[in-house]
Scaffold this motif. Structure first.
Motif, PDB file in Angstrom:
ATOM      1  N   SER A  47       0.879  -1.404  -0.045  1.00 22.69           N
ATOM      2  CA  SER A  47      -0.166   0.239  -0.075  1.00 22.69           C
ATOM      3  C   SER A  47       0.797   1.367   0.021  1.00 22.69           C
ATOM      4  O   SER A  47       0.515   2.359  -0.442  1.00 22.69           O
ATOM      5  CB  SER A  47      -0.825   0.130   1.202  1.00 22.69           C
ATOM      6  N   GLY A  48       2.005   1.218   0.582  1.00 21.31           N
ATOM      7  CA  GLY A  48       2.953   2.199   0.480  1.00 21.31           C
ATOM      8  C   GLY A  48       3.486   2.757  -0.764  1.00 21.31           C
ATOM      9  O   GLY A  48       4.121   3.630  -1.234  1.00 21.31           O
ATOM     10  N   ASP A  52      -1.071   7.539  -5.952  1.00 33.88           N
ATOM     11  CA  ASP A  52      -2.255   8.195  -6.459  1.00 33.88           C
ATOM     12  C   ASP A  52      -2.075   8.595  -7.899  1.00 33.88           C
ATOM     13  O   ASP A  52      -2.204   9.601  -8.399  1.00 33.88           O
ATOM     14  CB  ASP A  52      -2.748   9.384  -5.748  1.00 33.88           C
ATOM     15  N   ALA A  83      -5.775   0.999  -1.362  1.00 34.56           N
ATOM     16  CA  ALA A  83      -5.292   0.634  -0.297  1.00 34.56           C
ATOM     17  C   ALA A  83      -6.325   0.493   0.945  1.00 34.56           C
ATOM     18  O   ALA A  83      -7.149   1.312   0.754  1.00 34.56           O
ATOM     19  CB  ALA A  83      -4.178   1.633   0.323  1.00 34.56           C
ATOM     20  N   THR A  88      -2.952   4.571   5.070  1.00 34.71           N
ATOM     21  CA  THR A  88      -2.923   4.637   3.590  1.00 34.71           C
ATOM     22  C   THR A  88      -4.316   4.472   2.983  1.00 34.71           C
ATOM     23  O   THR A  88      -4.597   4.475   1.804  1.00 34.71           O
ATOM     24  CB  THR A  88      -1.947   3.589   3.153  1.00 34.71           C
ATOM     25  N   LYS A  91      -5.498   5.149  -0.418  1.00 35.84           N
ATOM     26  CA  LYS A  91      -4.553   5.576  -1.706  1.00 35.84           C
ATOM     27  C   LYS A  91      -4.694   4.673  -2.740  1.00 35.84           C
ATOM     28  O   LYS A  91      -5.266   3.377  -2.795  1.00 35.84           O
ATOM     29  CB  LYS A  91      -3.323   5.134  -0.965  1.00 35.84           C
ATOM     30  N   CYS A 105      -3.876  -4.452  -0.448  1.00 36.42           N
ATOM     31  CA  CYS A 105      -4.470  -3.644  -1.516  1.00 36.42           C
ATOM     32  C   CYS A 105      -5.591  -4.520  -2.174  1.00 36.42           C
ATOM     33  O   CYS A 105      -5.582  -5.784  -2.307  1.00 36.42           O
ATOM     34  CB  CYS A 105      -3.275  -3.452  -2.543  1.00 36.42           C
TER      35      CYS A 105
END
Length: 526
Positions: A47-48, A52, A83, A88, A91, A105
């Motif tokens: 997710s990091g 976007d 995410a 997060t 995102k 995710c």
């Protein structure tokens, strides 16, 4: 699918749910105990990694064996990732190569029938970021699920109108992003400007020196070294202890030359008292006495909205060493190391953790003392003295011997007045920038809201209705489901290795503009 009666949709639009726009799934994390799982060529997204926008930088990759040995799976190019966990939530990212992800995710997998709508869905979810965050609240670990995502209502426009909407959003949000980037550059320039003002103030370059003015007018003045010697002599004379310990002298071997009439002096020399904070965590209360620590101070300013409070009893415990007074200096020696602020007259605080308290002697104006401690002149001295990897900090002994550039008293007052003039202008400009950024954020939300209410671009009665598009997507989903059921009835064939991806590890690339899915511009103009 549920209709939302509160939204009046344009003709040819329909209200649907995200779950009807294709196949949703999520990934998995292969066992870290098997090193071979993380030596493959399949990009593995966390997710990091979601920017976007188009996903062009991925830190890890996994092997075909990892795919077979976990719930991770390879998503096609153009798939939309969302995410679902923690900070997060909401995102977004769109794959630019075949890739897998972890379980944090969710993925709307791209297919022949829904690939063209993913840029539209991307922007819609961008507009719903706050909604997704709200849906994730309530637990110890905020999160949303595929069930929540798939049930989220979405107004679906005809495909050709979607493309016009995406093109319009690309253009308008690009312009907005450029404006925000300009504001952020101005903010960074203000940081440099403030540092330059303080550096000039503490090197004799901001106002005429007292030595120069005395020469011009034919008068005498008290140089800083004489001022310091006089104050130290008075302190020594007033001492009632049996043994008086002289404050440490500054080590000037690596310090720059000061203007005429200035002198170097240690923190210990220019302070009548220097104390460390209590070495315990304050027990906070809903109201009472404010407690100053690194969470609520910035250079030269108490951040009042972040103040926390302690009871009268805790306050008394925490002022046992020294009761903070107006114009005392609070100095952070841990966390935001080096941040200094003088205590304003309208609060009566105690000290929290990670800070020190310095009380100015008669040789230094408190406001000038604050300026000096926040300047690069002091930062350049303590940077090499910061210790600790998990909690970087300065030792109290090292703070006591930091060297302060000391001008004559009259010059200190002129310096403070000029610093105030410059920094007041900087503060006004910073406030204006903050307001402009807030307006930009409101405008972004308004643009996105207009897009999904049918008010951003005109409708065309010749567009194929959105209901036809949804029928095609449903038909494809039904066909895929039937094929899966058929395979299950015949017996699942042996697992095959995942198809190799185009490259082992996607090179680090500059991401496209935040908020633009890959290929959206080209598709809109097709």
């Amino acid at each position: 699918m549920s209709e939302n009666p509160r939204i009046a949709l344009p003709m040819s639009w329909v209200m649907s749910e995200l779950g009807e726009l294709g196949k949703w799934t999520s990934g998995g994390t292969p066992s870290r105990s098997n090193g071979k799982f993380y030596q493959g060529e399949i990009p593995w997204i966390k997710s990091g990694d979601l920017p976007d926008g188009a996903i062009r930088r991925i830190d890890e990759s996994i092997s075909n064996e990892a795919i077979q040995g976990s719930s991770a799976k390879v998503y096609p190019v153009g798939s939309l990732l969302v995410a679902m966990y923690g900070a997060t939530i909401g995102k977004l990212g769109v794959t630019t190569c075949p890739a897998a992800s972890n379980q944090a995710c969710a993925a709307l997998q791209a297919s022949d029938q829904n690939r063209a709508i993913i840029p539209y869905v991307f922007y819609y979810l961008l507009s719903k970021r706050d909604t997704l965050i709200e849906l994730g609240q309530g637990g110890a670990q905020p999160n949303i699920s595929q069930t929540i995502l798939k049930a989220l209502p979405i107004p679906v426009a005809p495909l050709t109108e979607q493309q016009r909407i995406v093109a319009a959003l690309d253009e308008r949000l690009s312009e907005l992003d450029a404006s925000v980037a300009s504001l952020e550059r101005a903010e960074r320039n203000l940081v440099r400007y403030r540092a330059a003002v303080l550096a000039a103030a503490c090197s004799g370059k901001l106002v005429p020196t007292e030595a120069d003015l005395a020469r011009r007018t034919g008068r005498s003045y008290e140089p800083a070294d004489q001022l310091l010697a006089r104050i130290l002599a008075e302190r020594r004379k007033a001492n009632t202890k049996a043994k008086y310990e002289e404050p440490a002298q500054p080590d000037t071997s690596k310090l720059p030359k000061l203007p005429e009439g200035w002198a170097w002096a240690t923190v210990e020399q220019v302070s009548s008292q220097v104390v460390d904070c209590p070495h315990s965590t304050a027990k906070f209360a809903a109201s009472g006495h404010p407690c100053l620590d690194t969470t609520c101070i910035k250079p030269g300013r108490v951040v009042r909205e972040k103040l926390r409070y302690v009871s009268a009893a805790i306050y008394e415990e925490r002022i046992a060493r020294l009761k903070p007074a107006t114009q005392d200096i609070v100095f952070a020696r841990e966390g935001t190391v080096g941040t200094a602020v003088s205590i304003p007259a309208d609060i009566s605080p105690c000290l929290g953790q990670r800070v020190m308290l310095m009380r100015s002697s008669a040789c230094i104006a408190p406001a000038y003392y604050e300026c000096a401690l926040n300047s690069d002149v002091i930062k350049n001295q303590y940077r090499s003295k910061i210790v600790g990897s998990t909690a970087p900090h300065l030792n109290v002994a090292d703070v006591r011997v930091l060297a302060i550039p000391l001008p004559p008293l009259a010059e200190q007052e002129r310096i403070v007045a000029e610093v105030d003039r410059h920094l007041s202008r900087a503060d006004a400009l910073a406030a204006s920038i903050v307001q402009s950024k807030r307006r930009a954020q409101r405008l972004r939300r308004a643009i996105l809201a207009a897009a999904f209410q049918g008010r951003l671009v005109p409708q065309d009665p010749n567009d194929e209705p959105a209901s036809v598009l949804l029928d095609r997507i449903r038909a494809q989903a039904a066909t895929a489901e039937a094929a899966t059921a058929s395979v299950s009835r015949r017996g699942r064939p042996p697992a095959q290795p995942a198809a190799p991806v185009a490259s082992a590890s996607p090179p680090a690339m500059t991401p496209k503009r935040r908020g633009r899915p890959p290929g959206s511009k080209n598709k809109a103009k097709a």
